[in-house]
Scaffold this active site. Structure first.
Site, short mmCIF file in Angstrom:
data_model
loop_
_atom_site.label_atom_id
_atom_site.label_comp_id
_atom_site.label_asym_id
_atom_site.label_seq_id
_atom_site.Cartn_x
_atom_site.Cartn_y
_atom_site.Cartn_z
N ARG A 57 35.94 38.37 49.26
CA ARG A 57 37.23 37.69 49.06
C ARG A 57 37.59 36.86 50.28
O ARG A 57 38.58 37.12 50.97
CB ARG A 57 38.30 38.74 48.78
CG ARG A 57 38.07 39.43 47.45
CD ARG A 57 39.37 39.85 46.83
NE ARG A 57 39.32 39.70 45.40
CZ ARG A 57 40.37 39.91 44.61
NH1 ARG A 57 41.54 40.24 45.14
NH2 ARG A 57 40.28 39.76 43.31
N GLN A 75 35.86 31.57 47.21
CA GLN A 75 36.78 31.56 46.06
C GLN A 75 36.18 30.87 44.84
O GLN A 75 36.38 31.31 43.71
CB GLN A 75 38.09 30.87 46.45
CG GLN A 75 39.12 31.83 47.01
CD GLN A 75 40.44 31.14 47.32
OE1 GLN A 75 40.63 29.98 46.96
NE2 GLN A 75 41.32 31.85 48.00
N ASP A 132 34.07 33.19 42.67
CA ASP A 132 34.63 34.52 42.40
C ASP A 132 34.87 34.72 40.90
O ASP A 132 35.91 34.37 40.35
CB ASP A 132 35.93 34.69 43.19
CG ASP A 132 36.48 36.10 43.09
OD1 ASP A 132 35.90 36.92 42.35
OD2 ASP A 132 37.49 36.37 43.75
N SER A 166 38.00 36.77 39.80
CA SER A 166 39.25 36.01 39.72
C SER A 166 39.32 35.19 38.43
O SER A 166 40.37 35.10 37.80
CB SER A 166 39.39 35.07 40.92
OG SER A 166 39.77 35.79 42.06
N TYR A 201 42.56 43.79 48.21
CA TYR A 201 42.79 44.67 47.06
C TYR A 201 43.88 45.67 47.40
O TYR A 201 44.12 45.98 48.56
CB TYR A 201 41.51 45.46 46.72
CG TYR A 201 40.47 44.64 46.02
CD1 TYR A 201 40.58 44.38 44.66
CD2 TYR A 201 39.39 44.13 46.71
CE1 TYR A 201 39.63 43.62 44.01
CE2 TYR A 201 38.44 43.36 46.07
CZ TYR A 201 38.56 43.12 44.72
OH TYR A 201 37.61 42.37 44.07
#
Lengths: 381, 381
Positions: free
Chosen positions: A125, A130, A133, A136, A232
């Site tokens: 993360r 990003q 990911d 996500s 998280y």
């Protein structure tokens, strides 16, 4: 370097690992893409569009996989991995979702077969990652669909309506856990006109809740150290969870729709709604439990089922992203394309473990489980 | 004067004819309301709340109906009417949906039994009667739910999303027929962020489409005399419909979700989407056919079913308002309350046929079918 896109093995799966736009980008970067016949059909991408984008259509799985350096699929664990493994050859790389922290055995199987495994859940993360990911991406879709599912099953219309038959009060929607999925659920319920409240044990979530027009709910219970370095929510003590559940009951009793999204990577989901709390909810209320596949945030959730208990409807969706196959494939395929653009170098996978992303996602390499977290889970030295 | 609210007979019906707030208003006006035990439960209104509002709870249907001057229910036709009739006594008034133009036999049955029938579909489309218009209430709910159902089954997310995995294009949604349901469908799809277009043969609909942020589609086919004095779309010639269907095919081919809402009171719904047109639509597209119960606007619609044909999903919802039982009951109950406040005078129903509303809604009175349109349909002099 040949990349194989196979037709998904998971029953009912409608997505595909790359869409034609991804193929264009990868072929321009010098990669060869083989797509198994009909692989994109259920997601709205027919073979012709793949060919136009520069792919080769393979007649079947065997042909797609032959001489491929890299194999792409959504499901690289459990029955799907077992079905796929006999078709793979030593030295190939499998890129897929593997749920490695909950099921590290997949990494061991890959290592034993001499397959290099790349588990998409392990993309770190960090800002640079990003665009790769997949969690996500899936969470974005799940949050949106959860709000829709809640609206569909609600006994109320979401928006306030001033009609000739009087004024209808807007529905009250409550989101528990405000990560990517929770925020998207907030935003979608808000778009539909509901009164939206949200709760997260991470104090940092407050600003995020406000940013999508929802109201943060405060329980006045002190919590410390609620966020991991990876962003998280951190697992809390049983005592804290009990206090939280007690204070939550009053909030839950006022809601028409509740969407729960609390997950802890590799662990059973925390129970946020007990049977006792549910009994105090309004008859006709609806719970959408996005943690259904990892045990559920509600005690009564059954994965893939709709349960009605004490007048409350509890829905536990499974493989939710697959219900929006077109856009879900676009997001997944773009994530994979970005990862491949990082990992492919001069016609080969560049196993550069100095790169945090490449190091983190690699679960098996040259016959060994290489990821330290998985080695620990598997009891390997 | 006693008003009876019975537990609905229609299988799976979750609504109730009056909610507690309606009961308060009617008891304050001097009426006595008897509610059959548990009648409001599935809509979220338990017996206690009715009692608090001033109602008397009746142990069963027989007790609710005993000495009642007026009986309220949603479904006053077909099997439900047949089940109810033996429980009614001469001189009682039944207020319900009766679909009288499509099924005038219900009015005849009521007349034969000496029951005074009030068919809610016949509330005239005049300003003073808007607050009693159940069709508008149901259409509001149907339009909203149609957009949600379309979003739920779409292979795309409705809103444009700028994500780390690239930009997702918004879904394209097309509404055919822009009455109350169509406008609400436009507004809801727009709320969700879709690109919304709409079409109606009535030129006056153009401004209404623009008012909810949608784009009116022009087909460049001349139509005249498209609106009845009552504000409904008028039935068109076969030639006009054929031209319209042909020009529509290109528009349909671009859509992700199509919602059809074209109904003609008392007649089979017009076909707006033929099989040939559907074959040109995108695989993965979704049709929500709100005219399913009167034959469908799409040739392939099956009422109450989901059909997949040539990759297009066709959904034909039945009794759609009942999927939002709480708000639907509020709207229906408020409509009925407004009608009762008009019709009840000094403890009796005031059969004042000088009043356009009372005259129009009354289908049978003192053993005769009294509505001229129904007499004509039944071949009565």
């Amino acid at each position: 370097m040949k990349i194989a896109v196979i037709k998904e093995i998971y029953p009912g799966e409608t997505r595909v690992a790359l869409i034609p736009a991804n193929v264009s980008k990868l072929t321009q970067a010098g990669l060869t893409i083989a797509v198994e016949r009909g692989a994109g059909e259920a997601a709205g991408f027919d073979d012709e569009r793949y060919v136009e984008a520069g792919a080769v259509i393979a007649a079947d799985r065997t042909e797609a996989l032959k001489d491929a350096e890299v194999v792409l699929t959504h499901h690289g664990r459990g029955d799907e991995l077992d079905a796929l493994l006999p078709h793979l050859t030593r030295g190939q790389t499998l890129v897929a979702m593997m749920d490695p922290l909950a099921g590290p055995q997949a990494a061991q199987k890959l290592a034993d077969a001499g397959i290099n495994g790349v588990a998409l859940e392990l993309v770190p993360r960090i800002t640079r990652a990003q665009a790769m990911d997949v969690l996500s991406s899936n969470a974005t879709i799940a949050g949106y669909k959860a709000a829709l599912l809640g609206a569909t099953h609600s006994h109320q219309l979401f928006p306030m309506m001033m009609t000739a038959a009087g004024t209808l009060k807007p529905a009250r929607v409550f989101i528990m856990g405000v990560g990517v999925a929770g925020l998207q659920a907030c935003a979608t319920a808000k778009r539909l006109g509901a009164v939206v409240e949200a709760y997260d044990i991470r104090p940092a979530a407050r600003e995020q809740i406000l940013s999508v027009g929802a109201r943060p709910v405060e329980l006045n219970i002190e919590a410390e150290d609620t966020e991991t370095s990876g962003g998280y929510a951190k697992e809390q003590s049983a005592e804290f969870i009990a206090k939280q559940q007690q204070a939550m009951a009053d909030v839950l009793a006022q809601q028409d729709v509740v969407i729960t999204t609390a997950a802890i990577p590799g662990r059973k989901a925390p129970v946020l709604i007990t049977e006792a709390q549910l009994m105090q909810m309004k008859p006709g209320a609806v719970i959408i439990d996005l943690a259904a596949e990892t045990g559920g945030n509600c005690e009564l959730t059954e994965a893939g089922q709709t349960v009605i208990h004490h007048g409350v409807t509890i829905i536990g969706p499974k493989n939710f992203a697959a219900t929006v196959p077109n856009h879900a494939s676009q997001m997944f395929g773009t994530n994979l394309t970005n990862l491949l653009m990082l990992m492919a170098k001069e016609g080969k996978i560049n196993w550069d473990f100095e790169d945090e992303i490449i190091r983190d996602v690699t679960v098996s390499k040259d016959g060994e489980v290489v990821n330290p977290r998985l080695r620990e889970l598997l009891g390997l030295p």
